[in-house]
Motif scaffolding. Structure first.
Motif, PDB file in Angstrom:
ATOM      1  N   GLU A 225      43.124 180.704 -28.707  1.00 29.21           N
ATOM      2  CA  GLU A 225      41.973 181.510 -28.294  1.00 29.21           C
ATOM      3  C   GLU A 225      41.228 182.041 -29.510  1.00 29.21           C
ATOM      4  N   THR A 228      39.083 179.380 -31.047  1.00 24.36           N
ATOM      5  CA  THR A 228      37.911 178.986 -30.258  1.00 24.36           C
ATOM      6  C   THR A 228      37.119 180.207 -29.796  1.00 24.36           C
ATOM      7  N   LEU A 231      33.544 179.799 -29.058  1.00 23.09           N
ATOM      8  CA  LEU A 231      33.203 179.025 -27.855  1.00 23.09           C
ATOM      9  C   LEU A 231      33.457 179.800 -26.570  1.00 23.09           C
ATOM     10  N   SER A 232      34.008 181.005 -26.701  1.00 19.10           N
ATOM     11  CA  SER A 232      34.353 181.847 -25.542  1.00 19.10           C
ATOM     12  C   SER A 232      35.382 181.199 -24.633  1.00 19.10           C
ATOM     13  N   ASP A 233      36.243 180.359 -25.210  1.00 15.48           N
ATOM     14  CA  ASP A 233      37.339 179.786 -24.426  1.00 15.48           C
ATOM     15  C   ASP A 233      38.370 180.873 -24.111  1.00 15.48           C
ATOM     16  N   ASN A 235      42.329 181.330 -22.391  1.00 16.82           N
ATOM     17  CA  ASN A 235      43.533 180.775 -21.764  1.00 16.82           C
ATOM     18  C   ASN A 235      43.766 181.470 -20.429  1.00 16.82           C
ATOM     19  N   TYR A 252      43.149 176.228 -19.925  1.00 19.88           N
ATOM     20  CA  TYR A 252      42.050 177.075 -20.383  1.00 19.88           C
ATOM     21  C   TYR A 252      40.860 176.935 -19.455  1.00 19.88           C
ATOM     22  N   ASN A 253      39.952 177.896 -19.572  1.00 23.17           N
ATOM     23  CA  ASN A 253      38.937 178.093 -18.538  1.00 23.17           C
ATOM     24  C   ASN A 253      38.080 176.864 -18.251  1.00 23.17           C
ATOM     25  N   ARG A 254      37.688 176.136 -19.286  1.00 23.46           N
ATOM     26  CA  ARG A 254      36.767 175.022 -19.043  1.00 23.46           C
ATOM     27  C   ARG A 254      37.415 173.917 -18.217  1.00 23.46           C
ATOM     28  N   ASP A 255      38.696 173.613 -18.501  1.00 23.93           N
ATOM     29  CA  ASP A 255      39.386 172.584 -17.706  1.00 23.93           C
ATOM     30  C   ASP A 255      39.623 173.056 -16.276  1.00 23.93           C
TER      31      ASP A 255
END
Length: 495
Positions: A225, A228, A231-233, A235, A252-255
């Motif tokens: 985290e 990244t 990138l505002s990723d 977990n 993580y949020n995007r997936d």
């Protein structure tokens, strides 16, 4: 010796076998999306001590006869001359670099796919250049309302409009020079077109972070985290995996956000999705190769502190926003760590205070000893520290000069009198060159120079932001550098 917390050989064996199992699961063909850096994954090597930066490539070499590489590049990135921040080269040049690198170790590069193609002139020029070099190229086109309009995406007017990538191996590795290149879309497009041709194939992601089978707030996952933060990723617990299996895993949020769409696309292509969660999609055996959890936790905490210093320096240089610093501070607070947990930083600050506030640097050896360097008329603090630590490692008495003023002064005169530099002090690359020349005739200098490899992995801190030259040289030496977010002077321009 530094504590090893990760069994690299076990990881390569497990990851390779897991990929073979995934190929068999889909009937003999797998499109695997590779994120992150394939050749130089230094983040992984820092947070998982024992992980080799080239582990991913070595794993692919285990599958050498079964794998081919397809490199994906976004036409808009070519048109805008987008650059890799770490290498400073454009994505199109990096594509050529990657092809050379893969071929150099014996991996087969099948083709290059130009995505989001709408006739961009520079993309066409790059395509012609690749073709003249004997490299096959394919075009993939933008799809309106991607990824939400699933009926359009999974149709002859969506994925069906893309060029079909001709492949010949069981494992097709889809990689790219940077994010936003369209790797996932390229994989799904191939699934659609293979299915139409009656070819059985599947899709998976090669994952390293976050690690799904260690706790959400484990320092290794928190370090991801921090890495990244720009990138505002975030977990998070994978809710789909929890619902499907009653098992808590980390993603993580995007997936997690894209999974319902991706799942619907795969159902439409294959009739039934093979996955029940984004965790299912990943091939990631890193957690199974951790052999000393405490060593890994300590290393990850140090990485988070380094990321904090880097973010602070980026803000000072106008390269980042304060929100990035605030996010990493929050992560540090969650783990109960602070800059006080980086001893080398305090040692450098103490040295600076003892020398009237002049810039200072410090390096911590594997046994915990800390060697410092101060600013002088001949040397910058980092150069002084470098000579001091090489003497310490070689067992050379402190009062012996490795480089006498008669060696340094002519170099200074060349820098200022001929080359027009304002700063006469020697950078660390210049120190190393001078030391190399002296080593040809001076046994003591050679003894010191022979210690260079022992610097790899050591912790360094500077009380000022270093020049790009010194920063890059430290990177090549493999040391883990942090800097206070301060410049040496109050000038507006800093080279």
């Amino acid at each position: 010796m530094a504590r090893i917390g990760f069994d690299n050989d076990k990881y390569i064996a497990l990851q390779s076998q897991n990929i073979r199992d995934r190929i068999d699961m889909f009937g003999g063909k797998l499109y695997m999306e590779f994120g992150g850096k394939l050749f130089d994954d230094f983040h992984a090597s820092r947070v998982l001590p024992g992980f080799k930066p080239d582990s991913k490539v070595k794993m692919l070499l285990e599958l050498k006869d079964e794998a081919e590489i397809v490199i994906v590049i976004n036409a808009n990135a070519i048109e805008k001359n987008k650059r890799r921040g770490d290498l400073g080269i454009t994505y199109d040049l990096d594509t050529l670099r990657l092809i050379d690198a893969f071929r150099g170790i014996g991996l087969y590069v099948g083709s290059v796919v130009i995505t989001c193609f709408t006739g961009q002139p520079l993309a066409i020029a790059f395509e012609k250049r690749l073709n003249s070099l004997g490299i096959k190229t394919y075009r993939h086109y933008p799809i309106k309302d991607y990824p939400s309009d699933i009926p359009l995406i999974v149709s002859d007017e969506g994925f069906g409009k893309n060029d079909y990538i001709e492949t010949s191996r069981h494992l097709v590795v889809i990689t790219a020079p940077g994010p936003g290149s369209g790797k996932m879309s390229a994989c799904l497009s191939q699934l659609y077109q293979d299915h139409k041709r009656g070819i059985k194939a599947g899709y998976a992601k090669f994952e390293t972070f976050p690690i799904w089978n260690i706790p959400l707030k484990h320092p290794v996952n928190v370090a991801y985290e921090a890495a990244t933060a720009d990138l505002s990723d975030v977990n998070m617990i994978d809710p789909f995996h929890l619902e499907a299996y009653g098992e808590t895993t980390v993603n993580y949020n995007r997936d997690v956000e894209i999974f319902p769409v991706l799942n619907a696309i795969m159902e439409r292509i294959l009739g039934k999705s093979p996955y029940k969660s984004p965790t299912d999609m990943g091939v990631n055996m890193a957690g199974c190769a951790i052999c000393d959890d405490e060593a890994v936790k300590d290393a990850a905490c140090q990485e988070i502190i380094r990321r904090y210093y880097a973010a602070c320096c980026n803000v000072r240089q106008g390269l980042s926003e304060k929100a990035e610093v605030a996010k990493i501070e929050l992560l540090m607070n969650q783990l109960g760590i602070s800059t006080a947990d980086r001893p080398v930083a305090q040692a450098a600050l103490d040295k600076s205070a003892a020398t009237g506030g002049k810039p200072a640097a410090a390096i911590q050896l594997e046994d915990g000893r800390i060697i410092t360097g101060k600013t002088s008329s001949l040397l910058g603090a980092s150069s002084s520290m470098l000579l001091n630590v090489l003497k310490e490692l070689a067992g050379i008495p402190d009062d012996i000069e490795l480089l006498s003023p008669t060696i340094i002064e002519p170099i200074q005169n060349m820098k200022t009198g001929v080359l027009g530099n304002h700063n006469p002090r020697l950078h660390i690359d210049e120190i190393l060159i001078a030391l190399s020349i002296c080593a040809a005739t001076n046994g003591t200098a050679k003894k010191a120079l022979d210690q260079i490899d022992r610097l790899k992995g050591l912790q360094v801190h500077s009380t000022v932001i270093l020049s790009r030259v010194d920063e890059q040289t430290f990177k090549k030496l493999g040391v883990n550098l942090t800097c206070e977010p301060q410049y040496q002077t109050k000038k507006l321009y800093h080279a």
